[in-house]
Design a protein around this motif. Structure first.
Motif, mmCIF file in Angstrom:
data_model
loop_
_atom_site.group_PDB
_atom_site.id
_atom_site.type_symbol
_atom_site.label_atom_id
_atom_site.label_comp_id
_atom_site.label_asym_id
_atom_site.label_seq_id
_atom_site.Cartn_x
_atom_site.Cartn_y
_atom_site.Cartn_z
ATOM 1 N N LEU A 51 14.829 -37.298 30.490
ATOM 2 C CA LEU A 51 16.106 -36.670 30.170
ATOM 3 C C LEU A 51 16.975 -36.527 31.415
ATOM 4 O O LEU A 51 18.177 -36.787 31.363
ATOM 5 N N SER A 52 16.382 -36.148 32.539
ATOM 6 C CA SER A 52 17.185 -36.012 33.760
ATOM 7 C C SER A 52 17.724 -37.368 34.208
ATOM 8 O O SER A 52 18.850 -37.461 34.693
ATOM 9 N N ASN A 53 16.954 -38.432 34.022
ATOM 10 C CA ASN A 53 17.448 -39.778 34.342
ATOM 11 C C ASN A 53 18.582 -40.183 33.410
ATOM 12 O O ASN A 53 19.536 -40.839 33.830
ATOM 13 N N LEU A 54 18.484 -39.787 32.142
ATOM 14 C CA LEU A 54 19.540 -40.089 31.180
ATOM 15 C C LEU A 54 20.828 -39.371 31.559
ATOM 16 O O LEU A 54 21.905 -39.967 31.556
ATOM 17 N N VAL A 55 20.722 -38.114 31.915
ATOM 18 C CA VAL A 55 21.900 -37.349 32.332
ATOM 19 C C VAL A 55 22.479 -37.933 33.628
ATOM 20 O O VAL A 55 23.698 -38.013 33.792
ATOM 21 N N ALA A 56 21.615 -38.373 34.521
ATOM 22 C CA ALA A 56 22.087 -38.983 35.774
ATOM 23 C C ALA A 56 22.881 -40.250 35.518
ATOM 24 O O ALA A 56 23.897 -40.498 36.165
ATOM 25 N N VAL A 57 22.424 -41.065 34.565
ATOM 26 C CA VAL A 57 23.165 -42.294 34.265
ATOM 27 C C VAL A 57 24.521 -41.958 33.647
ATOM 28 O O VAL A 57 25.522 -42.622 33.935
ATOM 29 N N LEU A 58 24.586 -40.922 32.841
ATOM 30 C CA LEU A 58 25.874 -40.489 32.293
ATOM 31 C C LEU A 58 26.812 -40.050 33.413
ATOM 32 O O LEU A 58 27.983 -40.435 33.445
ATOM 33 N N ARG A 59 26.286 -39.246 34.328
ATOM 34 C CA ARG A 59 27.096 -38.775 35.458
ATOM 35 C C ARG A 59 27.614 -39.956 36.281
ATOM 36 O O ARG A 59 28.796 -40.024 36.623
ATOM 37 N N ASP A 60 26.729 -40.887 36.597
ATOM 38 C CA ASP A 60 27.111 -42.033 37.419
ATOM 39 C C ASP A 60 28.178 -42.881 36.727
ATOM 40 O O ASP A 60 29.137 -43.325 37.369
ATOM 41 N N ARG A 61 28.006 -43.109 35.439
ATOM 42 C CA ARG A 61 28.989 -43.900 34.703
ATOM 43 C C ARG A 61 30.343 -43.197 34.672
ATOM 44 O O ARG A 61 31.387 -43.827 34.821
ATOM 45 N N LEU A 62 30.343 -41.871 34.466
ATOM 46 C CA LEU A 62 31.592 -41.117 34.433
ATOM 47 C C LEU A 62 32.285 -41.129 35.794
ATOM 48 O O LEU A 62 33.509 -41.286 35.868
ATOM 49 N N VAL A 63 31.515 -40.994 36.853
ATOM 50 C CA VAL A 63 32.093 -41.049 38.197
ATOM 51 C C VAL A 63 32.744 -42.410 38.431
ATOM 52 O O VAL A 63 33.865 -42.498 38.948
ATOM 53 N N ASP A 64 32.067 -43.476 38.027
ATOM 54 C CA ASP A 64 32.609 -44.826 38.212
ATOM 55 C C ASP A 64 33.895 -45.037 37.422
ATOM 56 O O ASP A 64 34.861 -45.593 37.940
ATOM 57 N N VAL A 65 33.914 -44.606 36.172
ATOM 58 C CA VAL A 65 35.109 -44.837 35.352
ATOM 59 C C VAL A 65 36.289 -44.025 35.860
ATOM 60 O O VAL A 65 37.420 -44.503 35.859
ATOM 61 N N VAL A 66 36.041 -42.802 36.330
ATOM 62 C CA VAL A 66 37.131 -42.000 36.879
ATOM 63 C C VAL A 66 37.670 -42.639 38.144
ATOM 64 O O VAL A 66 38.885 -42.718 38.355
ATOM 65 N N ALA A 67 36.800 -43.153 38.984
ATOM 66 C CA ALA A 67 37.246 -43.828 40.203
ATOM 67 C C ALA A 67 38.067 -45.071 39.870
ATOM 68 O O ALA A 67 39.081 -45.336 40.518
ATOM 69 N N ASN A 68 37.648 -45.804 38.861
ATOM 70 C CA ASN A 68 38.399 -46.996 38.465
ATOM 71 C C ASN A 68 39.724 -46.648 37.825
ATOM 72 O O ASN A 68 40.697 -47.391 37.986
ATOM 73 N N LEU A 69 39.796 -45.552 37.108
ATOM 74 C CA LEU A 69 41.072 -45.126 36.526
ATOM 75 C C LEU A 69 42.061 -44.743 37.595
ATOM 76 O O LEU A 69 43.254 -44.996 37.457
ATOM 77 N N LYS A 70 41.597 -44.131 38.679
ATOM 78 C CA LYS A 70 42.486 -43.772 39.774
ATOM 79 C C LYS A 70 43.093 -45.032 40.384
ATOM 80 O O LYS A 70 44.253 -45.014 40.803
ATOM 81 N N ASN A 71 42.340 -46.114 40.442
ATOM 82 C CA ASN A 71 42.852 -47.367 40.991
ATOM 83 C C ASN A 71 43.874 -48.021 40.078
ATOM 84 O O ASN A 71 44.766 -48.712 40.542
ATOM 85 N N VAL A 72 43.763 -47.801 38.783
ATOM 86 C CA VAL A 72 44.675 -48.387 37.813
ATOM 87 C C VAL A 72 45.994 -47.660 37.804
ATOM 88 O O VAL A 72 47.061 -48.259 37.689
ATOM 89 N N ILE A 73 45.929 -46.334 37.944
ATOM 90 C CA ILE A 73 47.139 -45.507 37.861
ATOM 91 C C ILE A 73 47.895 -45.565 39.117
ATOM 92 O O ILE A 73 48.296 -45.938 39.915
#
Length: 73
Positions: A51-73
């Motif tokens: 479960l902690s690994n699952l939550v970690a992958v969610l966190r990592d994916r969210l961090v990546d998408v937010v970083a990519n959105l900042k580059n788009v905007i």
């Protein structure tokens, strides 16, 4: 279905799907991901690190998408 079965079977499958297949910008895929997480969490508590690994992958994916959105905007 007990928590051990969910921990050993369902969580690794969901982990793979969220890490490799989930398009976070898709509303329908995100709704499915939320629904799957709710379903899995219903069967806790879990003893291992799955479960902690699952939550970690969610966190990592969210961090990546937010970083990519900042580059788009």
């Amino acid at each position: 279905m007990d928590s051990l079965l969910v921990e050993k079977l369902a969580i690794p499958i969901l982990h793979n799907q969220l890490a490799n297949c989930w398009d976070m910008l898709s509303t329908s895929e995100t709704e499915c991901a939320v629904s799957a997480m709710r379903l899995v969490l219903r069967y806790g508590p879990f003893s291992g690190s799955a479960l902690s690994n699952l939550v970690a992958v969610l966190r990592d994916r969210l961090v990546d998408v937010v970083a990519n959105l900042k580059n788009v905007i």
